[in-house]
Design an enzyme around this catalytic site. Structure first.
Site, PDB file in Angstrom:
ATOM      1  N   HIS A  82       0.857  -1.191   0.000  1.00  0.00           N
ATOM      2  CA  HIS A  82       0.000   0.000   0.000  1.00  0.00           C
ATOM      3  C   HIS A  82       0.887   1.232   0.000  1.00  0.00           C
ATOM      4  CE1 HIS A  82      -3.274   2.731   0.891  1.00  0.00           C
ATOM      5  NE2 HIS A  82      -2.477   3.296   1.779  1.00  0.00           N
ATOM      6  N   ASP A 161     -15.107   3.733   7.693  1.00  0.00           N
ATOM      7  CA  ASP A 161     -14.079   4.650   7.203  1.00  0.00           C
ATOM      8  C   ASP A 161     -14.631   5.590   6.135  1.00  0.00           C
ATOM      9  OD1 ASP A 161     -11.324   5.641   6.930  1.00  0.00           O
ATOM     10  OD2 ASP A 161     -11.561   4.855   4.914  1.00  0.00           O
ATOM     11  N   ARG A 168     -14.044  13.854   8.039  1.00  0.00           N
ATOM     12  CA  ARG A 168     -12.714  14.392   8.387  1.00  0.00           C
ATOM     13  C   ARG A 168     -12.257  15.365   7.313  1.00  0.00           C
ATOM     14  NH1 ARG A 168      -9.245   9.549   8.349  1.00  0.00           N
ATOM     15  NH2 ARG A 168      -7.541  10.984   8.732  1.00  0.00           N
ATOM     16  N   SER A 183      -7.666   4.628   9.602  1.00  0.00           N
ATOM     17  CA  SER A 183      -8.361   4.673   8.310  1.00  0.00           C
ATOM     18  C   SER A 183      -7.683   3.735   7.301  1.00  0.00           C
ATOM     19  CB  SER A 183      -8.336   6.125   7.798  1.00  0.00           C
ATOM     20  OG  SER A 183      -8.696   6.193   6.453  1.00  0.00           O
ATOM     21  N   LYS A 187      -8.742  -0.681   6.300  1.00  0.00           N
ATOM     22  CA  LYS A 187      -9.043  -1.155   4.937  1.00  0.00           C
ATOM     23  C   LYS A 187      -8.065  -2.256   4.523  1.00  0.00           C
ATOM     24  CE  LYS A 187      -9.106   3.211   3.775  1.00  0.00           C
ATOM     25  NZ  LYS A 187      -9.199   4.545   3.248  1.00  0.00           N
TER      26      LYS A 187
HETATM   27  N1  URA Z   1      -5.804   7.845   3.077  1.00  0.00           N
HETATM   28  C1  URA Z   1      -6.777   7.184   3.761  1.00  0.00           C
HETATM   29  O1  URA Z   1      -7.300   6.193   3.266  1.00  0.00           O
HETATM   30  N2  URA Z   1      -7.127   7.656   4.968  1.00  0.00           N
HETATM   31  C2  URA Z   1      -6.573   8.731   5.546  1.00  0.00           C
HETATM   32  O2  URA Z   1      -6.938   9.086   6.648  1.00  0.00           O
HETATM   33  C3  URA Z   1      -5.586   9.404   4.821  1.00  0.00           C
HETATM   34  C4  URA Z   1      -5.213   8.941   3.593  1.00  0.00           C
END
Ligand code: URA
Length: 437
Positions: A82, A161, A168, A183, A187
């Site tokens: 990632h 999220d 956010r 966050s 995932k």
């Molecule tokens: N990418 C995400 O998926 N979440 C965040 O909080 C910041 C960047």
């Protein structure tokens, strides 16, 4: 407990219990917490802070707000990479097929680009027909057949999220490490992985421009991955300049295919090098090789033999992508695009090719999006012609912007010219990888 009572605990600087956090995330998902209460809570978290136990509890609750993939019936180690996102950051399209060719299953769930950073899903969708909206069943079948699948986040993966990130974004509470960790990791952990390699970018084009913050983010994500039983490592890599030759969508796919097919492409070496580095780390974490030297050789061999390209081609077919739609030479040719050439204003050494300015220029001409619902022009983009650190002569071409209209290019010409700085003395570019966590 009512939402306002839980919010008050954090507002007053107290520690949230697991029950508080579970109630908060349940309320986010079932709609019993109003948007203003959720926003107040994340602002309290942002200003008062979350300790490691609270951050873990939040990650856990967000992860279990949806489905966690169970790929245990696929008899291969499962690994993914990632990236926190950048400009020209296209390594997923190279790493996934390399890992698949090494006998690793890669369940890659990716995102779209937002702001100046590109997104893997947009790049994939620039291949005609390529389907990134896979059901869980199809996702699994594609992994079983070709070793990797690339899909967008379904409504069932970490749904908390989706709601939290949107709020956010609207309340200026994104840049806080524990919230970012929860966050991203909720995932990634939903992919049911054994191993995860994180590419945390640093520099102007990165989500965390400052190296100290990038390292802190990397450390927090690695610790969280390990807390959840996933072998996790992070590479902190350079994003003060774009990665490789192209920034855009189909042009980036073209660069990846050139690398996968072992065809020479000037200025693409950093893309290849970083892909090998990240793939090698995933190969070791997945238990396929014991050390990085052997893992790098294995990754190189899978590229060199064409095995990784075969996986890519097979994946394209399985996800309905027409591989023949990917350009085989100059990806901007024959599309009727306008060009804006950026030339060296004096002789010297190229000191800066600012990733943020270049990324913003690509967004401004339609190659990226400002709002989540915006469409994208897959064909426009930017091509680098000189590497940071190289010697240039006055008038040399440094980069070219390919836009739909002359007017589009004019709007960003000043920004792009300002992206380049030339030094009178030799320049040593910062290393591609500046740290490992
Ligand atoms: N990418 C995400 O998926 N979440 C965040 O909080 C910041 C960047």
């Amino acid at each position: 407990m009512r939402p306002q009572e839980i919010i008050a605990v954090k507002r007053d600087g107290g520690e949230l219990s697991r029950e508080h956090i579970d109630a908060f995330i349940a309320g986010v998902c079932d709609g019993s917490w109003a948007d203003y209460q959720i926003s107040a809570m994340v602002m309290a978290m942002f200003t008062r802070g979350l300790n490691p136990d609270e951050q873990n509890a939040l990650t856990f609750a967000m992860l279990h707000s949806g489905e966690v993939l169970d790929l245990s019936d696929i008899p291969l180690p499962k690994a993914d990479k990632h990236s926190t996102g950048g400009v020209g950051d296209k390594t997923s399209l190279i790493i996934a097929p390399i890992l698949a060719a090494c006998g690793i299953a890669v369940p890659m769930i990716s995102g779209r680009g937002l702001g100046h950073t590109g997104g893997t899903l947009d790049k994939l969708e620039s291949i005609a027909g390529y389907d990134v909206n896979l059901t869980t069943d199809r996702f699994r079948r594609i992994i079983e057949t070709c070793g990797f699948a690339m899909s967008g986040q379904t409504a069932d993966i970490a749904p908390a999220d989706k709601k939290l990130y949107a709020l956010r974004d609207a309340t200026a509470t994104v840049p806080y490490i524990p919230l970012i960790v929860a966050s991203i990791m909720s995932k990634k952990l939903a992919e049911g992985l054994d191993a995860l390699v994180l590419d945390v970018k640093t520099g102007s084009g990165a989500f965390m421009p400052n190296i100290e913050d990038s390292i802190r983010l990397a450390e927090a994500m690695v610790q969280t991955g390990r807390n959840f039983g996933v072998r996790t490592e992070a590479v902190v890599s350079e994003m003060g300049r774009p990665l490789g030759r192209y920034a855009g969508n189909i042009c980036e796919v073209y660069e990846c295919v050139k690398i996968l097919r072992n065809e020479p492409l000037e200025l693409a070496e950093p893309t290849r090098e970083l892909s090998i580095e990240l793939a090698a780390r995933a190969i070791v974490l997945a238990g396929i090789e014991n050390d990085l030297v052997s893992a790098r050789s294995l990754a190189e061999a899978k590229l060199g033999s064409g095995a990784a390209y075969e996986r890519f081609a097979e994946n394209c077919r399985l996800q309905d992508g027409n591989i023949d739609s990917i350009p085989t030479s100059d990806p901007f040719a024959g599309k009727g695009l306008s060009t804006l050439e950026i030339k060296a204003e004096r002789s010297g050494w190229l000191e800066t090719a600012d990733a943020l300015a270049i990324g913003e220029a690509v967004v401004a001409i339609g190659g990226g999006r400002v709002h989540a619902e915006d469409g994208i022009d897959f064909e426009v983009g930017f091509e680098c012609f000189a590497e940071v650190g190289s010697e240039v002569r006055e008038g040399d071409l440094l980069g070219v912007l390919y836009s739909r209209t002359v007017e589009d290019a004019e709007c960003v010409s000043e920004k792009l010219r300002g992206a380049y700085k030339i030094s009178e003395t030799p320049v040593t570019p910062s290393p591609l990888v500046s740290g490992i966590v």
